[in-house]
Scaffold this motif. Structure first.
Motif, short mmCIF file in Angstrom:
data_model
loop_
_atom_site.label_atom_id
_atom_site.label_comp_id
_atom_site.label_asym_id
_atom_site.label_seq_id
_atom_site.Cartn_x
_atom_site.Cartn_y
_atom_site.Cartn_z
N GLN A 1 4.80 0.63 -32.67
CA GLN A 1 3.67 -0.30 -32.77
C GLN A 1 3.92 -1.22 -33.95
O GLN A 1 4.41 -0.79 -34.99
N LYS A 2 3.57 -2.50 -33.80
CA LYS A 2 3.69 -3.43 -34.92
C LYS A 2 2.33 -4.06 -35.18
O LYS A 2 1.66 -4.51 -34.23
N TYR A 3 1.90 -4.10 -36.43
CA TYR A 3 0.63 -4.71 -36.79
C TYR A 3 0.90 -5.92 -37.69
O TYR A 3 1.56 -5.79 -38.73
N ARG B 1 10.31 -16.28 -40.85
CA ARG B 1 8.87 -16.10 -40.68
C ARG B 1 8.57 -15.47 -39.32
O ARG B 1 9.18 -15.81 -38.32
N GLY B 2 7.63 -14.56 -39.34
CA GLY B 2 7.28 -13.86 -38.10
C GLY B 2 8.25 -12.74 -37.77
O GLY B 2 8.19 -12.14 -36.69
N GLY B 3 9.14 -12.41 -38.72
CA GLY B 3 10.25 -11.50 -38.42
C GLY B 3 9.87 -10.04 -38.20
O GLY B 3 10.69 -9.27 -37.71
N SER B 4 8.63 -9.66 -38.51
CA SER B 4 8.26 -8.26 -38.27
C SER B 4 8.27 -7.93 -36.78
O SER B 4 8.51 -6.78 -36.41
N ASP B 5 8.01 -8.93 -35.95
CA ASP B 5 8.10 -8.70 -34.50
C ASP B 5 9.50 -8.22 -34.14
O ASP B 5 9.69 -7.31 -33.34
N THR B 6 10.48 -8.87 -34.76
CA THR B 6 11.88 -8.55 -34.46
C THR B 6 12.24 -7.16 -35.00
O THR B 6 12.96 -6.41 -34.33
N SER C 1 5.05 -21.57 -29.77
CA SER C 1 3.97 -20.57 -29.74
C SER C 1 4.33 -19.44 -30.68
O SER C 1 5.28 -18.71 -30.43
N LYS C 2 3.55 -19.28 -31.74
CA LYS C 2 4.02 -18.32 -32.74
C LYS C 2 3.58 -16.88 -32.47
O LYS C 2 3.80 -16.00 -33.30
N VAL C 3 3.01 -16.63 -31.31
CA VAL C 3 2.50 -15.28 -31.06
C VAL C 3 3.60 -14.23 -31.12
O VAL C 3 3.37 -13.10 -31.56
#
Ligand code: ADP
Ligand code: ASP
Ligand code: MG
Length: 409
Positions: free
Chosen positions: A6-8, A150-155, A208-210
């Motif tokens: 899970q990622k928050y 930026r946004g790298g936690s998704d990865t 889209s940065k989602v």
């Protein structure tokens, strides 16, 4: 028993109360019998705050020390979440990227993950612990801390899910799934139950940065089931899937936009071999990525050349082009950073004609002038004046009836 990563995101861990809420969710998933690895972002606003501090020392700062600084944001949230879990009676352990050996290349501020050593995580899971891992960061071969952009936690989450062969990777955020467009711009936007990897990849790359684009690439490549959900409400969210027959009826799945581009035009350049190379080669040599490129049909031995770059690179690119244009004998160089790129995306475009004209008609009806157009198999992008962003996206959302549930959903 299944293993879930899970990622928050930042908003979901934006305060101690919200971290407690995340801990409750993790514990609930564990009660359902799952093994849990949890990736967290920094608290919302924290990465920007740290960037601001660094910029107080030097504008345009980048490189190794910036990564040392930025990685601290996620170190705070892993510790707080592990504490919250323990306080609620759930055994947990937190790790930085370096500690779990999220091995990356050495490209500071935009590193790519090469390998993850899952042994330590597996050991903790086998001990019945929830493993909490800092998103967005890794370590290179020399032991330097790196960050993933930026946004790298998704990865981080998708890469961990791949390395651990998790059953599902769940991205919890402040919206309850992937919408037909950013719900902050079009309140009528509709949540999609499913979207294909290919479409999600286009949406992410078009602004889209989602989800971070690399996360989608990774999940598609390694076939990781990926789902976007809300950390504040219950629901099925959006599943990112491979293409299915039932999904083909929709012409357009979504609309993306990018407000971070700027446009440069070189008018009246000699219509000769090598001109594009001499102009854009110099821009590429300065490590500036070029997005859209348009060259007109030559007339009177000259031609016009227009391209877009990231707004952060605008001034630098303008300087380079000015110096080159003189040498090339160009008539004029102009630039504009008050533009926006709006794109429609859909695998249905492959089998339907007339999508482009419908798009242009909808924009024309609102009096929106199109400055540039580019197309690929499943997307059409236009560049328009920045002031038309909301009007343009809403007009297209209406024209393609995206608020209506598509068949098969
Ligand atoms: P997090 O901090 O959880 O990673 P982000 O801010 O990176 O969250 O991403 C979630 C945001 O993405 C939403 O709040 C929404 O405004 C934006 N967004 C842009 N396009 C879309 C879309 N098509 N569907 C859903 N959200 C979108
Ligand atoms: N904290 C990082 C950022 O703000 C990484 C992330 O949230 O995914 O970009
Ligand atoms: Mg994000």
């Amino acid at each position: 028993m299944s293993l879930i990563v899970q990622k928050y995101g930042g908003t979901s861990v934006g305060s101690v109360e919200r971290i407690q809420n995340v801990a409750d969710r993790v514990i609930a998933a564990r009660r359902q019998g799952h093994e849990l690895v949890v990736v967290v972002s920094a608290m919302s606003g924290e990465t920007d705050r740290l960037l601001g501090l660094a910029r107080g020392i030097r504008a345009n700062i980048d490189g190794r020390e910036l990564d040392v600084l930025l990685s601290t944001g996620e170190q705070v949230t892993i510790a707080l979440l592990a504490m919250a879990l323990e306080a609620k009676g759930c055994p947990a352990r937190s790790y930085t990227g370096a500690q779990v050996q999220i091995l990356t290349d050495s490209a500071h501020n935009k590193a790519r993950i090469r390998d993850i050593d899952g042994a330590r995580v597996r050991r903790d899971l086998a001990d019945g612990k929830v493993v909490v891992v800092a998103g967005f960061q890794g370590v290179d071969e020399m032991g330097n801390i790196t960050t993933l952009g930026r946004g790298g936690s998704d990865t981080t989450a998708v890469a961990l899910a791949t390395a651990l062969k998790a059953d599902e990777c769940q991205i919890f955020t402040d919206v309850d799934g992937v919408y037909t467009t950013d719900p902050r711009v079009v309140p009528k936007a509709r949540r999609l139950d499913r979207i294909t990897f290919e479409e999600m990849l286009e949406m992410a790359s078009l602004g889209s940065k989602v989800l971070q684009i690399r996360a989608v690439e990774f999940a598609g490549k390694y076939n990781v089931p990926l789902r976007v959900l809300s950390s504040f409400q219950e629901g099925e969210g959006t599943l990112i899937t491979f293409e299915e027959e039932s999904m083909e009826q929709a012409l357009i799945s979504g609309i993306a936009f990018n407000q971070n581009e700027a446009q440069l035009t070189v008018a009246g350049v000699p219509d000769q071999p090598g001109v594009a190379y001499r102009l854009l080669g110099a821009v590429a040599d300065a490590n500036i990525e070029v997005d859209m490129i348009v060259q007109n049909v030559g007339a009177d031995g000259t031609t016009d050349f227009t391209f877009t770059v990231h707004r952060n690179d605008f001034e630098k690119a303008l300087g380079i082009v000015h110096s080159r244009a003189e040498a090339l004998g160009a008539r004029q160089v102009t630039g504009d950073d008050k533009i926006v790129k709006i794109s429609i995306v859909g695998v249905g475009m492959r089998s339907h004609a007339g999508i482009a004209s419908k798009m242009f008609e909808a924009l024309a009806a609102e009096g929106i002038n199109i400055r540039m157009i580019s197309t690929s198999e499943i997307k059409i992008s236009v560049v328009v004046d920045e002031k038309y962003l909301e009007l343009g996206v809403r007009a297209l959302h209406d024209a393609f009836e995206l608020e209506q549930p598509r068949s098969g959903q």
